[in-house]
Design an enzyme around this catalytic site. Structure first.
Site, PDB file in Angstrom:
ATOM      1  N   SER A 116      -9.907  -5.010   3.679  1.00 32.82           N
ATOM      2  CA  SER A 116      -9.482  -4.914   2.281  1.00 32.82           C
ATOM      3  C   SER A 116     -10.451  -4.011   1.519  1.00 32.82           C
ATOM      4  O   SER A 116     -11.576  -4.416   1.203  1.00 32.82           O
ATOM      5  CB  SER A 116      -9.455  -6.318   1.658  1.00 32.82           C
ATOM      6  OG  SER A 116      -9.332  -6.219   0.270  1.00 32.82           O
ATOM      7  N   SER A 117     -10.004  -2.815   1.223  1.00 28.29           N
ATOM      8  CA  SER A 117     -10.882  -1.832   0.578  1.00 28.29           C
ATOM      9  C   SER A 117     -11.471  -2.384  -0.720  1.00 28.29           C
ATOM     10  O   SER A 117     -12.684  -2.331  -0.941  1.00 28.29           O
ATOM     11  CB  SER A 117     -10.085  -0.553   0.296  1.00 28.29           C
ATOM     12  OG  SER A 117     -10.784   0.292  -0.571  1.00 28.29           O
ATOM     13  N   CYS A 124      -6.891   1.470 -10.154  1.00 25.62           N
ATOM     14  CA  CYS A 124      -6.045   0.667 -11.041  1.00 25.62           C
ATOM     15  C   CYS A 124      -6.856  -0.323 -11.887  1.00 25.62           C
ATOM     16  O   CYS A 124      -8.044  -0.559 -11.636  1.00 25.62           O
ATOM     17  CB  CYS A 124      -4.996  -0.073 -10.212  1.00 25.62           C
ATOM     18  SG  CYS A 124      -5.686  -1.500  -9.388  1.00 25.62           S
ATOM     19  N   SER A 160      -6.340  -9.136  -3.039  1.00 26.44           N
ATOM     20  CA  SER A 160      -5.348  -9.649  -2.080  1.00 26.44           C
ATOM     21  C   SER A 160      -5.637 -11.086  -1.655  1.00 26.44           C
ATOM     22  O   SER A 160      -5.106 -11.567  -0.658  1.00 26.44           O
ATOM     23  CB  SER A 160      -5.331  -8.737  -0.848  1.00 26.44           C
ATOM     24  OG  SER A 160      -6.644  -8.464  -0.409  1.00 26.44           O
ATOM     25  N   GLU A 172      -2.796   3.363   2.320  1.00 24.28           N
ATOM     26  CA  GLU A 172      -2.389   3.931   1.029  1.00 24.28           C
ATOM     27  C   GLU A 172      -2.580   5.445   1.027  1.00 24.28           C
ATOM     28  O   GLU A 172      -1.724   6.198   0.550  1.00 24.28           O
ATOM     29  CB  GLU A 172      -3.208   3.293  -0.110  1.00 24.28           C
ATOM     30  CG  GLU A 172      -2.767   3.823  -1.467  1.00 24.28           C
ATOM     31  CD  GLU A 172      -3.624   3.307  -2.606  1.00 24.28           C
ATOM     32  OE1 GLU A 172      -4.108   2.166  -2.551  1.00 24.28           O
ATOM     33  OE2 GLU A 172      -3.809   4.072  -3.571  1.00 24.28           O
ATOM     34  N   HIS A 212       0.809  -1.227   0.000  1.00 18.59           N
ATOM     35  CA  HIS A 212       0.000   0.000   0.000  1.00 18.59           C
ATOM     36  C   HIS A 212       0.838   1.271   0.000  1.00 18.59           C
ATOM     37  O   HIS A 212       0.301   2.357  -0.164  1.00 18.59           O
ATOM     38  CB  HIS A 212      -0.943  -0.018   1.211  1.00 18.59           C
ATOM     39  CG  HIS A 212      -1.609  -1.343   1.397  1.00 18.59           C
ATOM     40  ND1 HIS A 212      -1.087  -2.326   2.203  1.00 18.59           N
ATOM     41  CD2 HIS A 212      -2.720  -1.865   0.822  1.00 18.59           C
ATOM     42  CE1 HIS A 212      -1.851  -3.400   2.132  1.00 18.59           C
ATOM     43  NE2 HIS A 212      -2.850  -3.157   1.294  1.00 18.59           N
TER      44      HIS A 212
HETATM   45  O1  0O3 Z   1      -6.202  -1.204  -0.611  1.00 19.73           O
HETATM   46  P1  0O3 Z   1      -6.882  -2.455  -0.166  1.00 19.73           P
HETATM   47  O2  0O3 Z   1      -7.410  -2.301   1.230  1.00 19.73           O
HETATM   48  O3  0O3 Z   1      -7.880  -2.924  -1.130  1.00 19.73           O
HETATM   49  O4  0O3 Z   1      -5.695  -3.516  -0.078  1.00 19.73           O
HETATM   50  P2  0O3 Z   1      -5.552  -5.062  -0.325  1.00 19.73           P
HETATM   51  O5  0O3 Z   1      -6.761  -5.810   0.044  1.00 19.73           O
HETATM   52  O6  0O3 Z   1      -4.285  -5.457   0.343  1.00 19.73           O
HETATM   53  O7  0O3 Z   1      -5.402  -5.226  -1.892  1.00 19.73           O
HETATM   54  C1  0O3 Z   1      -4.260  -4.815  -2.569  1.00 19.73           C
HETATM   55  C2  0O3 Z   1      -4.329  -3.369  -2.934  1.00 19.73           C
HETATM   56  C3  0O3 Z   1      -3.118  -2.582  -2.602  1.00 19.73           C
HETATM   57  C4  0O3 Z   1      -2.046  -3.139  -2.098  1.00 19.73           C
HETATM   58  C5  0O3 Z   1      -3.085  -1.151  -2.843  1.00 19.73           C
HETATM   59  O8  0O3 Z   1      -3.652  -0.814  -4.038  1.00 19.73           O
HETATM   60 FE1  SF4 Z   2      -1.438  -2.444  -7.429  1.00 17.21          FE
HETATM   61 FE2  SF4 Z   2      -3.120  -4.420  -6.993  1.00 17.21          FE
HETATM   62 FE3  SF4 Z   2      -3.298  -2.175  -5.620  1.00 17.21          FE
HETATM   63 FE4  SF4 Z   2      -3.986  -2.253  -8.156  1.00 17.21          FE
HETATM   64  S1  SF4 Z   2      -4.988  -3.341  -6.485  1.00 17.21           S
HETATM   65  S2  SF4 Z   2      -2.734  -0.668  -7.192  1.00 17.21           S
HETATM   66  S3  SF4 Z   2      -2.446  -3.643  -9.001  1.00 17.21           S
HETATM   67  S4  SF4 Z   2      -1.650  -3.623  -5.547  1.00 17.21           S
END
Ligand code: 0O3
Ligand code: SF4
Length: 325
Positions: free
Chosen positions: A228-229, A200, A273, A132, A80
């Site tokens: 998990s957003s 993304c 994720s 993030e 993130h």
């Molecule tokens: O940002 P989010 O809470 O959805 O994070 P996750 O579940 O770890 O999914 C990956 C997304 C990420 C690392 C940032 O875009």
């Molecule tokens: Fe990167 Fe996955 Fe997060 Fe999209 S959802 S920004 S590809 S980590």
């Protein structure tokens, strides 16, 4: 003679791991392999209970803050992203760092830095307290203000309405974000768009896939963790696209049998994720209860992959990537 069963599962594709998550999880695995445990990880590498538990069993130590990492130890920054303050903190403590920030998150950081240099007011659409958003906002705190929803727009104040840009978290609902941006543009007609989509490809693709099947589903199950957003967004998107019901589950065992009462078509998807093994577990659970007919609903093919963080590549590749950059 028994009546033909009308029980079926629609399985969304794409679902599950995106390129950034795949790289981040692999980064921790490689760090463990190359350096041996313990490998510290600042925050959850990705927001998934199963991933964090599995890596913990293999020797990863998850901490909330770089302060908790012993001086000189190895720490991985999560997918993130982190703010410059966190990087400085790690440097001061002489930590060895591996940066598993997704390149698509880093792209948003670059945009934030660029617009801040050009002295724009930056309206960052995202969720308060999400890692993030903390990382991105930390790139230029004096230029960035957070806007969570369209309801926040009335309270936004900028220095020069002609010099305003919006950026966003990568994992938001596309439709909800566009609503917020419409409200922002009503107030600030000169509002600039990000140079390219901040939400993304993986977030967008998973939402398109769940939308395509939601209207045919009595129930949609989204595999993903509560923090998990992008996974939580899939539940909301499913409901607004016409699913009879939708629930977020970490594991098959979280399914409440009463959700299945009177249900014929079940939609199944998973957040970015989420390892595929958890989806397989849900398919097995459903199959044992009569939902053995599984049809994949494909709305996009994904081929993007990212190379490992520089710190984990063999020395020769590191030099090549420096020469090429
Ligand atoms: O940002 P989010 O809470 O959805 O994070 P996750 O579940 O770890 O999914 C990956 C997304 C990420 C690392 C940032 O875009
Ligand atoms: Fe990167 Fe996955 Fe997060 Fe999209 S959802 S920004 S590809 S980590």
């Amino acid at each position: 003679m028994t009546a033909a069963s009308s029980k079926r599962v629609l399985l969304a594709k794409p679902r599950g791991y995106c390129a950034g998550v795949d790289r981040a999880v692999e980064a921790v695995e490689q760090a463990l392999e190359q350096h041996g445990p313990p490998v510290y990880v600042r925050k959850q590498i990705v927001h998934n209970v199963h991933v964090v538990e599995t890596l913990t069993e293999r020797g990863a130590v998850f901490v909330d803050d770089a302060d908790e990492v012993p001086e000189g130890a190895l720490v991985v920054f999560s997918a993130h992203g982190v703010s410059p303050t966190v990087r400085d903190q790690a440097k001061q403590r002489e930590l060895r760092t591996i940066d598993a920030t997704c390149p698509l998150v880093t792209k948003v950081h670059h945009e934030a830095k660029r617009f801040a240099r050009e002295d724009y007011d930056i309206l960052l659409v995202g969720h308060h307290g999400h890692e993030e958003v903390e990382g991105t906002a930390g790139e230029a705190p004096e230029h960035i203000q957070l806007v969570e929803t369209a309801a926040d727009v009335a309270a936004v104040e900028v220095r020069d309405p002609e010099k305003v840009v919006w950026l966003s978290q990568t994992t938001l609902s596309v439709d909800e974000t566009m609503e917020t941006v419409r409200a922002l543009r009503e107030r600030f007609p000169s509002l600039q768009n990000p140079p390219s989509d901040d939400i993304c490809y993986a977030t967008q693709n998973r939402q398109v896939a769940v939308k395509a099947m939601a209207g045919h589903c009595d129930l949609v199950l989204v595999v993903g963790s509560k923090n998990s957003s992008n996974s939580v967004r899939l539940v909301e998107v499913a409901l607004s696209a016409g699913a009879g019901a939708a629930h977020l589950i970490d594991y098959a065992r979280d399914i409440d049998e009463s959700w299945l009462d009177g249900v014929e078509t079940i939609g199944l998807t998973s957040g970015a994720s989420v390892p595929e093994v958890l989806v397989r577990g849900v398919l097995e659970f459903l199959s044992e209860r009569g939902w053995a007919d599984v049809e994949e609903v494909t709305t996009a093919e994904e081929t993007l992959t990212f190379s490992l963080p520089r710190e984990l590549r063999p020395a020769r590749n590191r030099q090549e990537s420096r020469a090429g950059s």
